[in-house]
Scaffold this motif. Structure first.
Motif, short mmCIF file in Angstrom:
data_model
loop_
_atom_site.label_atom_id
_atom_site.label_comp_id
_atom_site.label_asym_id
_atom_site.label_seq_id
_atom_site.Cartn_x
_atom_site.Cartn_y
_atom_site.Cartn_z
N VAL A 1 20.24 -0.79 -59.49
CA VAL A 1 19.30 -0.40 -60.15
C VAL A 1 19.29 -1.12 -61.62
CG1 VAL A 1 18.34 1.83 -61.24
CG2 VAL A 1 19.26 1.90 -58.88
N VAL A 2 18.27 -1.73 -62.10
CA VAL A 2 18.15 -2.23 -63.31
C VAL A 2 18.39 -1.16 -64.43
CG1 VAL A 2 16.91 -3.67 -64.87
CG2 VAL A 2 16.78 -4.30 -62.47
N THR A 3 19.46 -1.38 -65.29
CA THR A 3 19.59 -0.66 -66.37
C THR A 3 19.20 -1.24 -67.76
OG1 THR A 3 21.80 -0.89 -66.49
CG2 THR A 3 21.26 0.75 -65.39
N GLU A 4 19.22 -2.37 -67.60
CA GLU A 4 18.86 -3.19 -68.83
C GLU A 4 17.37 -2.60 -69.49
OE1 GLU A 4 18.19 -5.41 -72.13
OE2 GLU A 4 19.80 -5.68 -71.11
N GLU A 5 17.55 -2.27 -70.96
CA GLU A 5 16.24 -1.45 -71.33
C GLU A 5 15.01 -2.26 -71.18
OE1 GLU A 5 16.79 0.11 -75.44
OE2 GLU A 5 19.06 0.71 -74.86
N CYS B 1 13.43 -1.07 -66.17
CA CYS B 1 14.33 -0.20 -66.53
C CYS B 1 14.29 0.79 -65.46
CB CYS B 1 14.85 0.26 -67.82
SG CYS B 1 16.20 1.10 -67.94
N GLY B 2 15.33 1.14 -64.50
CA GLY B 2 15.14 2.21 -63.47
C GLY B 2 14.73 1.75 -62.11
N ASP C 1 22.36 -4.82 -65.12
CA ASP C 1 22.83 -3.70 -65.26
C ASP C 1 24.04 -3.79 -65.98
OD1 ASP C 1 23.75 -0.94 -64.76
OD2 ASP C 1 24.49 -1.30 -62.77
N ALA D 1 25.40 -1.77 -68.31
CA ALA D 1 26.06 -0.44 -68.45
C ALA D 1 27.48 -0.43 -67.81
CB ALA D 1 25.32 0.64 -67.99
#
Length: 87
Positions: free
Chosen positions: A9-13, A60-61, A85, A87
């Motif tokens: 899951v992409v977490t990059e803003e 994101c998400g 990702d 994070a």
């Protein structure tokens, strides 16, 4: 030939738009592996193309699938996963 796949899951803003997409494509281009990125709907593009990545409209998400074929497939996916990702 080594084949690797990773779902994340992409977490990059910013998702994979503009700068993150450019960093992603540059990292893929440094690899010997052939790398693709796919959305859950199955639309798949080459990871080395910034424009192709941007057509996926990854936010994101969003969940994506990274696939790599080649000698450094696993290590390439590690690098790309850190970009998508952080994070």
């Amino acid at each position: 030939m080594t084949v690797a796949e990773r779902r994340l899951v992409v977490t990059e803003e910013a998702g994979l738009h503009a700068r993150p997409a450019a960093a992603f494509a540059q990292a893929a281009a440094r690899s010997q592996a052939e790398v693709t990125v796919a959305r859950e709907d199955g639309h798949e593009v080459p990871a080395r193309s910034v424009l192709s990545l941007m057509t996926l409209n990854i936010r994101c998400g969003d969940a994506i699938v990274l696939r790599a074929r080649g000698a450094d497939a696993e290590s390439t996916l590690d690098v790309l996963a850190r970009i998508a990702d952080p994070a």
